[in-house]
Design a protein around this motif. Structure first.
Motif, PDB file in Angstrom:
ATOM      1  N   ALA A 163     -93.527  45.834 -49.324  1.00 45.07           N
ATOM      2  CA  ALA A 163     -93.473  47.298 -49.307  1.00 45.07           C
ATOM      3  C   ALA A 163     -94.717  47.846 -49.980  1.00 45.07           C
ATOM      4  N   VAL A 164     -95.391  48.762 -49.289  1.00 48.05           N
ATOM      5  CA  VAL A 164     -96.622  49.351 -49.818  1.00 48.05           C
ATOM      6  C   VAL A 164     -96.481  50.869 -49.786  1.00 48.05           C
ATOM      7  N   VAL A 165     -96.752  51.505 -50.917  1.00 43.85           N
ATOM      8  CA  VAL A 165     -96.688  52.960 -50.993  1.00 43.85           C
ATOM      9  C   VAL A 165     -97.923  53.541 -50.321  1.00 43.85           C
ATOM     10  N   ILE A 166     -97.711  54.474 -49.380  1.00 48.28           N
ATOM     11  CA  ILE A 166     -98.800  55.188 -48.707  1.00 48.28           C
ATOM     12  C   ILE A 166     -99.060  56.478 -49.476  1.00 48.28           C
ATOM     13  N   ASP A 167    -100.305  56.757 -49.751  1.00 48.47           N
ATOM     14  CA  ASP A 167    -100.638  57.932 -50.551  1.00 48.47           C
ATOM     15  C   ASP A 167    -100.590  59.209 -49.711  1.00 48.47           C
ATOM     16  N   ARG A 168     -99.442  59.422 -49.090  1.00 51.02           N
ATOM     17  CA  ARG A 168     -99.201  60.637 -48.309  1.00 51.02           C
ATOM     18  C   ARG A 168     -97.790  61.113 -48.608  1.00 51.02           C
ATOM     19  N   LEU A 169     -97.647  62.416 -48.869  1.00 46.95           N
ATOM     20  CA  LEU A 169     -96.330  62.967 -49.158  1.00 46.95           C
ATOM     21  C   LEU A 169     -95.441  62.904 -47.922  1.00 46.95           C
ATOM     22  N   ILE A 170     -94.129  62.740 -48.161  1.00 51.77           N
ATOM     23  CA  ILE A 170     -93.197  62.834 -47.036  1.00 51.77           C
ATOM     24  C   ILE A 170     -93.116  64.299 -46.614  1.00 51.77           C
ATOM     25  N   PRO A 171     -92.847  64.581 -45.344  1.00 44.97           N
ATOM     26  CA  PRO A 171     -92.804  65.975 -44.879  1.00 44.97           C
ATOM     27  C   PRO A 171     -91.699  66.774 -45.569  1.00 44.97           C
ATOM     28  N   ASP A 172     -91.885  68.089 -45.620  1.00 41.58           N
ATOM     29  CA  ASP A 172     -90.912  68.963 -46.289  1.00 41.58           C
ATOM     30  C   ASP A 172     -89.523  68.875 -45.672  1.00 41.58           C
TER      31      ASP A 172
END
Length: 196
Positions: A163-172
């Motif tokens: 599992a790798v965290v992507i530096d993008r916020l999840i959508p609202d």
């Protein structure tokens, strides 16, 4: 009855009290909850059982409890606690707490192949001794919540190999009230069978 066994340690429980009931209890702890016990406590139980085996094997074998040994066998079972990757868990925790997207490598239950998936993580679900990551596949926002619910999935954490965290916020839209864990449960999205 097919239910997962649950164990409770009483406040006055002592590993040094020796009788048939506590020995049986230690053996159940050692065999069936190994992955949930603190390492130091598990080791102390293993040491105590090994010590008892050496010291008192003859008298135990002659006891009522010991006589059951010839009539019992333990086989590997899916009921045993699955092993979890601490790195995978750390990434899931980070993604959830920071509202970040997650890239996972997922091995299906009956398939040796591993597939790559991008997830909008929503939370963790605990059912007996299994842990699931619940979330959504990436889709565009939509006015109809039912369309978005089609992208909802649950993933067994023990089958996530990376599992790798992507530096993008999840959508609202993932944070809408209809997609809280409580709402997803009421909608039956966190269930794994009828009324389970």
């Amino acid at each position: 009855s097919g239910q997962t066994a649950r164990f409770y340690i009483e406040p006055n429980f002592s590993i040094d009290v020796i009788n048939e009931q506590t020995v049986f209890f230690w053996q159940m702890l050692a065999n069936y909850t190994a992955n949930y016990l603190p390492a130091s406590f598990k080791q102390s139980i293993s040491d105590k059982l090994n010590q008892l085996d050496r010291q008192d094997k003859t008298s135990f074998n002659q006891s009522k409890l010991g006589q059951w040994q010839d009539h019992l066998i333990t086989l590997s079972s899916i009921v045993q606690a699955p092993k979890l990757d601490s790195g995978v868990l750390a990434s899931i925790h980070q993604a959830l707490l920071q509202n970040r997207q997650l890239q996972i490598s997922y091995q299906k239950k009956w398939d040796d192949s591993v597939s790559e998936k991008r997830i909008y993580p929503r939370g963790l679900v605990f059912i007996d001794n299994m842990m699931y990551l619940t979330g959504f596949y990436p889709v565009e926002d939509h006015i109809d919540d039912n369309v978005l619910l089609k992208a909802h999935r649950n993933f067994a954490v023990n089958r996530i190999t990376e599992a790798v965290v992507i530096d993008r916020l999840i959508p609202d839209w993932v944070g809408r009230d209809v997609f809280t864990l409580e709402s997803l449960q009421k909608l039956g999205k966190l269930e794994f069978g009828k009324n389970i």
